[in-house]
Scaffold this motif. Structure first.
Motif, PDB file in Angstrom:
ATOM      1  N   GLY A  62       7.150  43.112  54.670  1.00  0.00           N
ATOM      2  CA  GLY A  62       6.153  44.380  54.590  1.00  0.00           C
ATOM      3  C   GLY A  62       5.369  44.641  53.526  1.00  0.00           C
ATOM      4  N   GLY A  63       5.255  43.711  52.853  1.00  0.00           N
ATOM      5  CA  GLY A  63       4.174  43.356  51.844  1.00  0.00           C
ATOM      6  C   GLY A  63       4.997  44.532  50.678  1.00  0.00           C
ATOM      7  N   LEU A  64       6.094  44.924  50.717  1.00  0.00           N
ATOM      8  CA  LEU A  64       5.848  46.086  49.367  1.00  0.00           C
ATOM      9  C   LEU A  64       6.779  45.446  48.139  1.00  0.00           C
ATOM     10  N   ILE A  65       7.292  44.566  47.796  1.00  0.00           N
ATOM     11  CA  ILE A  65       7.882  43.019  47.375  1.00  0.00           C
ATOM     12  C   ILE A  65       7.121  41.828  47.699  1.00  0.00           C
ATOM     13  N   THR A  66       7.188  40.911  46.387  1.00  0.00           N
ATOM     14  CA  THR A  66       6.007  39.553  46.636  1.00  0.00           C
ATOM     15  C   THR A  66       7.985  38.928  46.859  1.00  0.00           C
ATOM     16  N   ALA A  67       8.137  37.839  48.214  1.00  0.00           N
ATOM     17  CA  ALA A  67       8.363  37.233  48.398  1.00  0.00           C
ATOM     18  C   ALA A  67       9.563  36.530  46.788  1.00  0.00           C
ATOM     19  N   GLU A  68       8.354  35.930  45.519  1.00  0.00           N
ATOM     20  CA  GLU A  68       9.560  36.288  43.893  1.00  0.00           C
ATOM     21  C   GLU A  68      10.443  37.397  43.745  1.00  0.00           C
ATOM     22  N   GLU A  69      10.028  38.650  44.118  1.00  0.00           N
ATOM     23  CA  GLU A  69      10.875  39.539  43.291  1.00  0.00           C
ATOM     24  C   GLU A  69      11.910  39.684  44.461  1.00  0.00           C
ATOM     25  N   ALA A  70      11.824  39.174  46.081  1.00  0.00           N
ATOM     26  CA  ALA A  70      12.597  40.099  46.212  1.00  0.00           C
ATOM     27  C   ALA A  70      14.156  38.428  46.824  1.00  0.00           C
ATOM     28  N   ALA A  71      13.305  37.251  45.709  1.00  0.00           N
ATOM     29  CA  ALA A  71      14.749  36.369  45.954  1.00  0.00           C
ATOM     30  C   ALA A  71      15.213  36.565  44.036  1.00  0.00           C
ATOM     31  N   LYS A  72      14.415  36.649  43.310  1.00  0.00           N
ATOM     32  CA  LYS A  72      15.305  37.443  41.502  1.00  0.00           C
ATOM     33  C   LYS A  72      16.249  39.012  42.333  1.00  0.00           C
ATOM     34  N   ARG A  73      15.812  39.228  43.463  1.00  0.00           N
ATOM     35  CA  ARG A  73      16.830  40.733  43.421  1.00  0.00           C
ATOM     36  C   ARG A  73      18.136  40.728  44.090  1.00  0.00           C
ATOM     37  N   THR A  74      17.842  39.269  45.270  1.00  0.00           N
ATOM     38  CA  THR A  74      19.032  39.040  46.611  1.00  0.00           C
ATOM     39  C   THR A  74      20.361  38.303  45.733  1.00  0.00           C
ATOM     40  N   ILE A  75      21.858  39.153  45.721  1.00  0.00           N
ATOM     41  CA  ILE A  75      22.531  39.043  45.346  1.00  0.00           C
ATOM     42  C   ILE A  75      23.594  38.097  45.614  1.00  0.00           C
ATOM     43  N   VAL A  76      24.111  36.854  45.747  1.00  0.00           N
ATOM     44  CA  VAL A  76      24.817  35.867  46.534  1.00  0.00           C
ATOM     45  C   VAL A  76      25.907  35.440  44.931  1.00  0.00           C
ATOM     46  N   PHE A  77      26.935  35.805  45.804  1.00  0.00           N
ATOM     47  CA  PHE A  77      28.351  35.243  44.994  1.00  0.00           C
ATOM     48  C   PHE A  77      28.639  34.525  45.748  1.00  0.00           C
ATOM     49  N   LYS A  78      30.095  33.544  44.859  1.00  0.00           N
ATOM     50  CA  LYS A  78      30.528  31.783  45.695  1.00  0.00           C
ATOM     51  C   LYS A  78      31.712  31.735  44.753  1.00  0.00           C
ATOM     52  N   ALA A  79      32.192  30.790  45.307  1.00  0.00           N
ATOM     53  CA  ALA A  79      33.708  30.746  44.354  1.00  0.00           C
ATOM     54  C   ALA A  79      33.678  30.032  43.621  1.00  0.00           C
ATOM     55  N   GLY A  80      35.063  30.331  42.702  1.00  0.00           N
ATOM     56  CA  GLY A  80      33.968  29.405  40.788  1.00  0.00           C
ATOM     57  C   GLY A  80      34.278  30.793  39.791  1.00  0.00           C
ATOM     58  N   ALA A  81      34.036  30.008  38.401  1.00  0.00           N
ATOM     59  CA  ALA A  81      33.821  30.822  38.111  1.00  0.00           C
ATOM     60  C   ALA A  81      31.733  30.958  37.561  1.00  0.00           C
ATOM     61  N   GLY A  82      31.915  31.724  36.726  1.00  0.00           N
ATOM     62  CA  GLY A  82      30.246  31.766  36.869  1.00  0.00           C
ATOM     63  C   GLY A  82      29.145  32.292  37.456  1.00  0.00           C
ATOM     64  N   ASN A  83      29.838  32.850  38.228  1.00  0.00           N
ATOM     65  CA  ASN A  83      28.648  34.236  38.929  1.00  0.00           C
ATOM     66  C   ASN A  83      28.474  35.092  37.386  1.00  0.00           C
ATOM     67  N   ALA A  84      27.184  35.475  37.795  1.00  0.00           N
ATOM     68  CA  ALA A  84      26.609  36.267  36.889  1.00  0.00           C
ATOM     69  C   ALA A  84      26.889  38.042  37.331  1.00  0.00           C
ATOM     70  N   VAL A  85      26.483  38.525  36.528  1.00  0.00           N
ATOM     71  CA  VAL A  85      27.299  40.470  36.337  1.00  0.00           C
ATOM     72  C   VAL A  85      25.837  41.316  37.800  1.00  0.00           C
ATOM     73  N   THR A  86      26.023  42.086  38.208  1.00  0.00           N
ATOM     74  CA  THR A  86      24.992  43.342  39.147  1.00  0.00           C
ATOM     75  C   THR A  86      24.350  44.172  37.935  1.00  0.00           C
ATOM     76  N   ILE A  87      23.349  44.243  38.054  1.00  0.00           N
ATOM     77  CA  ILE A  87      23.088  45.612  36.921  1.00  0.00           C
ATOM     78  C   ILE A  87      21.494  46.390  37.760  1.00  0.00           C
ATOM     79  N   VAL A  88      21.964  47.494  37.022  1.00  0.00           N
ATOM     80  CA  VAL A  88      20.622  48.308  37.582  1.00  0.00           C
ATOM     81  C   VAL A  88      19.450  48.142  36.685  1.00  0.00           C
TER      82      VAL A  88
END
Lengths: 414, 502
Positions: B305-331
């Protein structure tokens, strides 16, 4: 005589100076001559120490010699960068006793008891170098029966086993800052006594003319193997009391081999000159390793000593049968290498000045006096191998020592 | 003849006493000199870093390790006078912490309790014994007041007990202010300083940083009375306060040292907790991804819808994976506000974010015991737990500006500068002292017992760290004022207090 002996035995603690923990005070007459003697036969059983092969050239059937020194060693330490100042004054009484019996014209037997190694250094507790040493007391008494055989008028050999009894007591702080809850610094003492070991000595003497003697003597290396000594920890914070618990320890301390070669010249009836060269095989002292019986980590303290030489010259003047006067000097190289200068044996190259006299009370009984003044070169040096948190820490400063030692002895020959 | 021997023995003993070892250059007080400085009356202005604060408080014994107290001992060799610090005699159990009217208002000092399965810092057991209503009403040589910002040094009423409850007064200054209307600087000047250290300004930016950027950057607001406790001071307010302090201190001809403000990126409070500390098994990672699927899907709609850039969308997308080293989620309140779409401002942390030290014991806890509500994972961390790049940049800008002001004012008065900011930068990679030890800006661990300079609060040095600070100041004095003062050895000072139980 018996009284003097017991007094000496009571004040057994010896104190060191000179290279490492070697104490060169093994006879009043020879000390006064710069502690030469490998090629001297001076109507004294002292020869049993300097070169056992010379005993068979003694004129009397029985020769006894007993002597002791008051050893005053003072060391000062400073470091201007940190305004550090410290000093230690130590007193010791090294002694020697020699008895020689000339069984036949060609065979002599004897017993020598002497204290060639020792060290007492006591710094103020918790001083700036307390992580390296607060105090150390080390002593070793040598018991040496000898046999001396005259091969010809020109040549003799001598040898004997050496039995050593020693003890060591050493205290240092655990590191540079650790303290218990009350702020008292944590420290450890290791103590071992009744440590015994065997070694040997052998030498020969060669008299090419009536006036000249040559001598060589070797004293073997003896490793004092302290086994099951006591390691005691003090003033630990509660959280470390499970890590460092009082335990037993093993440690080896080498008393290095020494070879001496020299000559003496009897210029006239009254005048004798002697020259000695000593080489001490200090390279054997690579590290002081204290291996604790429990899980307390082994303490490895590199020393990396090097072999060192001592050059001695002495002279004796006997104007008559009542008196003898002696003087000498020597230069003593320190076995400690740069970067390994630890305050437990804080000694540098030194020059010794000696003198003394004998008053012959009777034909058989003589009283000897001697003195030694040992001048050490001021040195700025460091110990670079204290491991703290995985890094090697340097402890640096300027050291200056002075040693003064008056001595007295008796000689009784008949 | 016998008498002669006794005589000889006496001579020998006399000769012996003359045989004292003597150095070519004996170290005496005369080995040192004040140079162009006059240490007769030394006064230290500053905050917690000057007061000897460590492990979250000032305590009776720890106060003795304050860097000004260490300096004063060296000054005493070259004419320095008595150096008095605020009295902590009331801290009979050496716990630190304050009471107000019998009620505890601040925590006791932190200790490391190795009796716990996971050893960590905690306040030492016991109750504080110091009540701030027991006034000393006395000016001291060490006028370091924990928590003081630049303008507080000039603030009348900062030592008025009535202001403590409303945050307008400081319990530390209340204890020794000469009157309820006294100022820190006014009290300091009664000591007629001939030499001073001034290390103020850290709190003008650090309070914002330790709050995780929850405060406000008051850039442009020239009225400090309107500031909250966690705000960044306006640079003009800072410069004005700083010049008043320096002009006053130097009014009687005093010389001194000023110190710069370390950047927060070199302090363990902000560098210890990694952005990606979360280990997950496959099942949990899958469940979490499912939980965030709606949010991630919403982001794609916003992008389309053009509200955010593709860059921001990618930055905000939250993905977890199995194993160590997952980043925390923040506001992250700096993200584009998509509240209208029902999308909160969440993202996962990156290496450019700094998590504050207390987050280490918060991440992974659950909200109200609900195993699905995991802080830092399914429940993103609030603003106060994390410094985001825009906050870090505001802090860095303020720090740089303040330090430029400090250096300019010092230069105008010919004062020496201890660049503690530069020193702290060195600590990040390792500062090697003359004895060969290498100290770092790392937070405490039992393994690094002997190389840690920070106390358990993660912000303030420990006793050993203050010795390093004192050494840096000594170097600066020796260099700038041509003095010759001896250094101290940091390795001889204690580190953290470790207890087997608490």
């Amino acid at each position: 005589m018996r009284k003097l002996l017991s007094l000496t035995m009571m004040a057994l603690a010896t104190s060191a100076f000179a290279g490492g923990y070697r104490v060169s005070l093994q006879g009043q007459k020879q000390l006064a001559m710069g502690h030469t003697g490998v090629a001297v036969v001076n109507s004294s059983a002292e020869v049993l120490f300097f070169n056992p092969s010379g005993a068979v050239f003694l004129e009397d059937k029985f020769s006894f010699s007993l002597g002791g020194n008051g050893l005053f060693a003072k060391t000062k330490f400073q470091n201007e960068a940190y305004n550090w100042k410290a000093s230690t004054d130590n007193f010791g009484t090294p002694f020697s006793f020699y008895a020689a019996y000339k069984a036949t014209d060609w065979l002599s037997v004897g017993l020598a008891v002497y204290t060639p190694y020792g060290s007492t250094v006591e710094w103020d507790k918790d001083w700036q170098g307390s992580h390296l040493v607060n105090n150390i007391e080390l002593e070793a008494i040598y018991f040496q029966p000898t046999i001396s055989v005259k091969v010809s008028e020109e040549f003799s050999v001598g040898a004997g086993p050496i039995y050593v009894s020693g003890k060591v007591n050493f205290n240092r702080n655990i590191d540079r800052s650790l303290a218990n809850e009350a702020g008292q610094r944590s420290d450890v003492t290791i103590d071992a006594s009744g440590v015994t070991a065997w070694g040997w000595t052998a030498g020969f003497m060669f008299n090419p003319t009536k006036k000249i003697r040559l001598g060589v003597n070797y004293r073997s290396e003896i490793t004092m193997e302290a086994r099951d000594g006591d390691a005691t920890f003090h003033d630990l914070p509660t959280f470390l009391q499970g890590t460092y618990t009082n335990t037993k320890f093993n440690a080896d301390l080498p008393l290095p081999a020494e070879i001496v070669a020299g000559f003496s010249i009897q210029f006239s009836d009254k005048w004798l000159v002697a020259v000695d060269y000593n080489r001490a095989m200090w390279h054997k002292y690579e590290a002081l390793v204290v291996d604790f019986k429990n899980a307390t980590p082994t303490s490895v303290n590199p020393r990396n000593y090097k072999d060192s030489s001592t050059y001695r010259i002495g002279t004796q003047f006997k104007p008559n049968n009542k008196f003898a006067f002696r003087a000498g000097m020597y230069f003593d190289e320190s076995p400690v290498q740069d970067g390994y200068f630890a305050p437990e044996t804080p000694r540098n190259d030194s020059t010794g000045f000696t003198g003394g006299a004998t008053y012959q009370v009777t034909k058989n009984l003589g009283i000897d006096v001697s003195f030694l003044y040992l001048h050490f070169k001021e040195t700025t040096n460091s110990y670079n191998y204290f491991n703290e948190g995985g890094n090697l820490i340097k402890f640096e400063g300027t050291y200056k020592n002075v040693v003064f030692s008056p001595g007295v002895g008796v000689t009784y020959n008949f | 003849m016998k008498n002669k021997f006794i005589y000889l023995a006496v001579v020998a003993v006399l000769g012996l006493t003359a045989c004292e070892p003597e150095f070519e250059n004996e170290v005496t007080n005369g080995s040192y000199s004040a140079g162009e400085a006059d240490f007769t009356s030394y006064v230290a202005i500053g905050n917690s870093l000057t007061s000897g604060y460590m492990d979250g408080t000032v305590s009776r014994i720890n106060q003795t390790y304050s860097f000004p107290n260490t300096l004063a001992k060296q000054f005493a060799l070259v004419g320095g006078g008595a150096f008095e610090q605020p009295s902590y005699e009331d801290d009979v159990n050496n716990t630190g912490g304050f009471l107000l009217g019998g009620t505890q208002i601040t925590s006791t000092r932190l200790v490391l309790n190795v009796g716990k399965p996971v050893p960590g810092p905690e306040p030492i057991k016991g109750t504080p014994t110091m009540d701030i209503s027991k006034f000393q009403a006395k000016a001291y040589n060490n006028m370091g007041v924990p928590g003081a910002k630049s303008f507080h040094v000039l603030a009348a009423g900062y030592g008025n007990i009535a202001g403590v409850a409303i945050g307008k007064a400081n319990p530390y200054f209340v204890r020794h202010a000469t009157s309820p209307t006294a100022t820190i600087l006014g009290d300091a000047m009664t000591k007629a300083p001939t030499f001073f250290t001034n290390w103020i300004g850290n709190m003008d930016v650090l309070a914002y940083a330790t709050s995780g950027g929850a405060g406000v950057n008051q850039l442009g607001n020239l009225n400090p009375a309107s500031y909250g406790p966690d705000d960044i001071t306006d640079p003009n307010v800072f410069a004005s306060a700083y010049s008043t302090i320096i002009n006053t201190l130097t009014s009687g001809g005093a010389k001194g040292v000023v110190a710069t403000i370390p950047n927060v990126t070199s302090i363990p409070y902000f560098t210890t907790v990694p952005y990606n500390p979360v280990p997950l098994d496959a099942a949990t990672a899958g469940a979490l991804n499912q939980g965030f699927a709606q949010y991630n899907g919403g982001l794609q709609l916003a992008k389309n819808g053009g509200l955010i850039t593709a860059e921001e969308a990618a930055k905000r997308t939250i993905v977890f994976k199995a194993g160590a080293g997952n980043a925390v989620t923040i506001v992250d309140e700096s993200l584009t506000d998509l509240g209208a779409l029902g999308l909160p401002s969440y993202r996962q942390a990156t290496k450019d974010d700094l998590l504050v030290l207390p987050a280490s014991s918060f991440i992974g806890t659950t909200v109200g015991g609900n195993p699905l509500q995991i802080n830092g994972v399914s429940v993103p961390l609030a603003d106060k737990w994390v410094l985001i790049p825009s906050e870090i940049s505001a802090i860095a800008t303020a720090t740089t500006t303040f330090n430029a002001t400090i250096k300019a004012i010092a230069a105008s008065k010919g004062l020496a500068v201890a660049d503690m900011n530069a020193i702290m930068q060195q600590l990040v990679t390792g500062l090697k002292t003359d004895d060969g030890q290498i100290y770092t800006a790392n937070y405490f661990s039992v393994a690094s017992l002997s190389t840690v300079l920070f106390s358990l609060d993660g912000i303030h040095p420990n006793a050993r760290g203050y010795a390093v600070v004192a050494n840096e100041v000594i170097k600066v004095i020796n260099n700038h004022y041509k003095s010759k003062l001896p250094m101290v050895v940091a390795g001889n000072y204690p580190g953290a207090t470790i207890v087997a139980s608490n």
